[in-house]
Scaffold this motif. Sequence first.
Motif, PDB file in Angstrom:
ATOM      1  N   VAL A  93       0.863  -1.177   0.000  1.00  0.00           N
ATOM      2  CA  VAL A  93       0.000   0.000   0.000  1.00  0.00           C
ATOM      3  C   VAL A  93       0.894   1.219   0.000  1.00  0.00           C
ATOM      4  O   VAL A  93       1.865   1.280   0.757  1.00  0.00           O
ATOM      5  N   ALA A 138       1.879   4.792   1.009  1.00  0.00           N
ATOM      6  CA  ALA A 138       1.534   5.610   2.170  1.00  0.00           C
ATOM      7  C   ALA A 138       2.650   6.589   2.449  1.00  0.00           C
ATOM      8  O   ALA A 138       3.794   6.363   2.109  1.00  0.00           O
ATOM      9  N   ASP A 184       1.744   8.428   7.930  1.00  0.00           N
ATOM     10  CA  ASP A 184       0.472   7.731   8.012  1.00  0.00           C
ATOM     11  C   ASP A 184       0.472   6.759   9.183  1.00  0.00           C
ATOM     12  O   ASP A 184       1.426   6.000   9.370  1.00  0.00           O
ATOM     13  N   SER A 230       1.491   3.035   8.639  1.00  0.00           N
ATOM     14  CA  SER A 230       2.852   2.641   8.338  1.00  0.00           C
ATOM     15  C   SER A 230       3.576   2.147   9.570  1.00  0.00           C
ATOM     16  O   SER A 230       4.619   1.508   9.469  1.00  0.00           O
ATOM     17  N   GLY A 237      -6.373   2.677  -2.528  1.00  0.00           N
ATOM     18  CA  GLY A 237      -5.368   2.546  -1.495  1.00  0.00           C
ATOM     19  C   GLY A 237      -5.640   1.420  -0.521  1.00  0.00           C
ATOM     20  O   GLY A 237      -4.709   0.787  -0.016  1.00  0.00           O
ATOM     21  N   SER A 288      -3.436   6.506  -5.280  1.00  0.00           N
ATOM     22  CA  SER A 288      -4.048   5.964  -4.066  1.00  0.00           C
ATOM     23  C   SER A 288      -3.939   6.954  -2.911  1.00  0.00           C
ATOM     24  O   SER A 288      -3.059   7.806  -2.887  1.00  0.00           O
ATOM     25  N   SER A 314      -4.042   6.511   1.468  1.00  0.00           N
ATOM     26  CA  SER A 314      -4.158   5.619   2.611  1.00  0.00           C
ATOM     27  C   SER A 314      -5.367   6.032   3.449  1.00  0.00           C
ATOM     28  O   SER A 314      -5.889   7.150   3.308  1.00  0.00           O
TER      29      SER A 314
END
Length: 327
Positions: A39, A41, A45, A48, A193, A290, A292
């Motif tokens: 993903v 990110a 974020d 993460s 995402g 994307s 997140s």
Amino acid sequence: MTTDTELLEAFDARAKRRDSRRDFFKAFGTASAVAGGFVLATKSDPLSAQAAPSDADILNFALNLEYLEAQFYSFAANGVGLPANLLSGPGATGTATGGRRVTFTDPVVAQYAREIAADEIAHVTFLRSAIGATAVGQPAIDIGATPDGAFSTAARASGLIPAGASFDPYASDEAFLLAAFIFEDVGVTAYKGASPLLANKVFLEAAAGILAVEAYHAAIIRTTLYAKGMATPTAMIGTRTIIEATESVSGARDSLDGASDLDQGVRATGSGATTASNIAPLDADGIAYSRSPGQVLNIVYLNRAAVTGGGFFPAGVNGTLRLSAAN
């Protein structure tokens, strides 16, 4: 809560960089491995630094967004919100406040609104069924037109209305379309995402199906805004022409969701700026980008900081994924 002034300063700073933007892969951030996939990110974020969310966590996150879209479109198209049997569930349940029917003057826009409303209600119904007993209830949602409400805060910070004024998404066809533009583009990037986080292939296929529908919706809204802006170049939404208004909203979203500068309005940039539209916001390889979950929450909370509520969700969303990213 971030103030209107702080948001406006952030949007102005981002706008100065828009002409030199969209180096997509370089600007977007760090790829982090999650749930056997990847993903995209930002480093700030929350996901993460956390263990992978469950499929139920991801679907419940999506359900919150579908509640927001379904309520907005249902009120705008039909004058009523979702039925009570689609609102209950775990979490701090609330009501959707401020929605009302739009008096459409363009029958095509009215038909689009009714179609999208039916689709979004179907998404809520499907997700609640797919998740089962742990499907979260609808949180409190602000879709009104008060001066201190979410729509007005976003519009004011985007430079569409002056201090103390209101933005009413139900006042005209164009205002409705611009409000829909806020949600639909975010929905597309949210599903893209979140999809790699799903471990169950059945859920992944369903999420991909919803993503496709949200992309259709976004294209309808973007195409209609562009067409109206081209047909009547001087038509205004607040202090901006229709096409300029999409750029203002795009800049606002970009300023909220981190250091990346990926979001796009409907006006084309680069060599095709005078001969092409920008209906599909893509990277140089023709791929949609994307967001997140944390970045999505930055936008719907209208806050660049790590918070658990605000904006369109005054008390936050329900479920595990409810903290926005720190930007």
